[in-house]
Design an enzyme around this catalytic site. Structure first.
Site, PDB file in Angstrom:
ATOM      1  N   GLU A 257       1.011  -1.060  -0.233  1.00 39.36           N
ATOM      2  CA  GLU A 257      -0.150   0.040  -0.096  1.00 39.36           C
ATOM      3  C   GLU A 257       0.951   1.230   0.077  1.00 39.36           C
ATOM      4  OE1 GLU A 257      -3.240   0.115  -0.506  1.00 39.36           O
ATOM      5  OE2 GLU A 257      -3.784  -2.145   0.018  1.00 39.36           O
TER       6      GLU A 257
ATOM      7  N   CYS B 273      -2.670   9.187   3.374  1.00 46.62           N
ATOM      8  CA  CYS B 273      -2.187   8.775   2.086  1.00 46.62           C
ATOM      9  C   CYS B 273      -3.321   8.998   1.117  1.00 46.62           C
ATOM     10  CB  CYS B 273      -1.776   7.194   2.057  1.00 46.62           C
ATOM     11  SG  CYS B 273      -3.199   6.388   3.072  1.00 46.62           S
TER      12      CYS B 273
END
Ligand code: NAD
Length: 457
Positions: free
Chosen positions: A218, A262
């Site tokens: 990720e 993020c």
């Protein structure tokens, strides 16, 4: 009328056409050792042509409804069926395979073994649970490695787990820069679940290749960590929105957790008809966000997490100051004079496309806005990045927003809301924002191998 298919001449097929080759070779029948037919040797140009044709074919096929794809592939099967005997003979000749055996199959999911979970610093507790719980639930043992910037939550969480779990099942190791590579190259570790920057993710994947470890990555483009042209989550705001409501949520999406998210909003594209008004409303909303010690009442924006990130984000403030970008909120763009890593949130008005604030992932409380006029062009701008984690779309008509969302090359799109993750739903990055998924019903299978047991009758 179906074309005549001969089973004794063979061609490459490029862009829907039979293509011959300058060079040919032939296989051997493994049963008799006899030479088989001529087979084409593809040239470099054939590869280029095939990739270009596939790229042209891909977009309309991806937009074709699933049922229509099923029906087309059924027609493909129907076209093959009259030739099944020809294929049986062909496979026997080129492969020597005995044909036809009846069987029943059962597919099981079995745990991988030992999972090493490597964490970033921006959500030290949430990331630790997001990784260790599915790993354990799927039957694995797990070793957590927190970021050296934020080791404490994971160390304590795993200490508490010892009250319940058998020794060795869930462990945690804090350490320095040698620890990550020790884990990613260890021959007895079966999977690396990594969240962090794209640059480090690529190193993890390289290291994991040595023992073919499974990886879930990720990723986001960490600021100035990579030479790749940057990219980061876009917000596309259509002209028919409720400006006041949207402005406040846009600001929240950009500055929540001091912008260190993020999937935080990192580039804001506002339709030109409402650009000035929305910007003013955002500035008013941003001014209400109190900056300070997170323990104090009413504080919404705390410090940056660490000095390294603070210094990097300051470069974006310095760029804005040096180039005299127009900015909103706060009386000046001067930097914090106190001990903590505090920065006043800033909204940068229409910086050029090649400015760092557009091309880099900021991970801090500074966000650019730009106007747009043409929908197709703004989608192109949003997609013009090697990253593909998330995006937000804002429009009165959800069907209109959905049409935009479906054209964005990202793993999650939030319609009429700032990004809000939900662990029950799949979370994944497209392009260089990652490999594999976390969350959602399929996330457990990422911690498993599949095993098929075949029972022959
Ligand atoms: P980072 O890539 O520098 O570090 C992440 C982790 O990897 C740390 O634990 C670090 O110690 C470890 N590490 C460093 N070098 C390693 C190596 N060679 N081998 C193995 N491990 C190594 O990232 P960071 O600065 O800690 O985190 C911030 C970044 O993470 C931002 O870019 C942010 O957007 C991204 N992020 C992405 C997601 C997502 O789901 N896509 C979620 C949260 C954060």
């Amino acid at each position: 009328m179906a074309p005549v298919i001969r089973f004794d001449t063979f061609h490459n097929i490029v862009n829907g056409e039979l293509r011959g080759a300058k060079q040919v070779y032939h296989g051997l029948d493994p049963t008799t050792g006899d030479k088989l037919w001529d087979a084409p040797v593809a040239s470099k140009q054939d590869v280029e042509d095939a990739v270009a044709a596939a790229r042209r074919a891909f977009k309309p096929w991806a937009r074709t409804p699933f049922e229509e794809r099923v029906s087309t592939l059924r027609k493909f099967a129907d076209a093959v069926k009259p030739h099944l005997d020809d294929f049986t003979e062909l496979i026997l000749k080129e492969n020597g395979k005995p044909v036809k055996k009846d069987r029943e199959c059962h597919v099981h999911y079995v745990p991988l073994g030992i999972v090493a979970s490597i964490l970033p610093w921006n959500f030290p507790f949430g990331q630790a649970t997001l990784k260790c719980l599915p790993a354990l639930l799927a039957g694995n043992a797990c070793i957590l490695k927190p970021s050296p910037f934020t080791p404490y939550s994971a160390l304590k969480l795993v200490e508490i787990a010892q009250q319940v779990l058998p020794p060795g099942l869930l462990q945690v190791l804090g350490g320095d820069e040698k620890l990550g590579p020790w884990l990613t190259t260890h021959p007895d570790i079966n999977k690396i679940s990594f969240t962090g920057s794209t640059a480090t993710g690529k190193k993890v994947m390289q290291a994991a290749a040595g023992t073919l470890k499974r990886v879930t990555l990720e990723l986001s483009l960490k600021i100035f960590a990579d030479t790749t042209r940057g990219g980061n989550d876009a917000a596309i705001v259509c002209p028919d929105v409720d400006i006041q409501k949207v402005a406040a949520d846009l600001v929240f999406g950009a500055f929540f957790n001091t912008g260190q998210v993020c999937t935080g909003t990192k580039r804001i594209y506002i339709h030109e008809d409402i650009y000035a008004t929305t910007l003013q409303a955002m500035a008013v909303a941003a001014k209400k966000l109190k900056v300070g010690n997170g323990a104090d009442d009413g504080v919404v924006i705390g410090p940056l997490q660490n000095n390294m990130q603070y210094e990097k984000v300051k470069l974006l403030y310095a760029e804005a100051e040096k180039n005299q970008f127009k900015y909103y909120n706060g009386d000046d763009i001067s930097l914090n004079k106190t001990k903590g890593f505090f920065l006043q949130p800033k909204i940068i008005d229409n910086p050029p496309d090649n400015s760092l604030i557009i091309t880099e992932e900021q991970m801090g409380p500074i966000v650019p806005t730009q106007p747009w006029k043409d929908e197709a062009e703004v989608i192109e701008r949003a997609n013009n990045t090697s990253m593909g984690l998330g995006a937000t779309v804002w429009a009165k008509d959800p069907a209109h927003a959905t049409r935009i969302a479906e054209k964005l090359e990202v793993g999650s799109v939030f319609i009429n809301s700032s990004p809000k993750m939900a662990i029950r739903l799949p979370f994944s990055g497209h392009k260089e924002s990652g490999i594999g998924i976390e969350g959602g019903p399929h996330s457990l299978t990422a911690y498993c191998n599949q095993q098929t047991i075949h029972y022959f009758k």
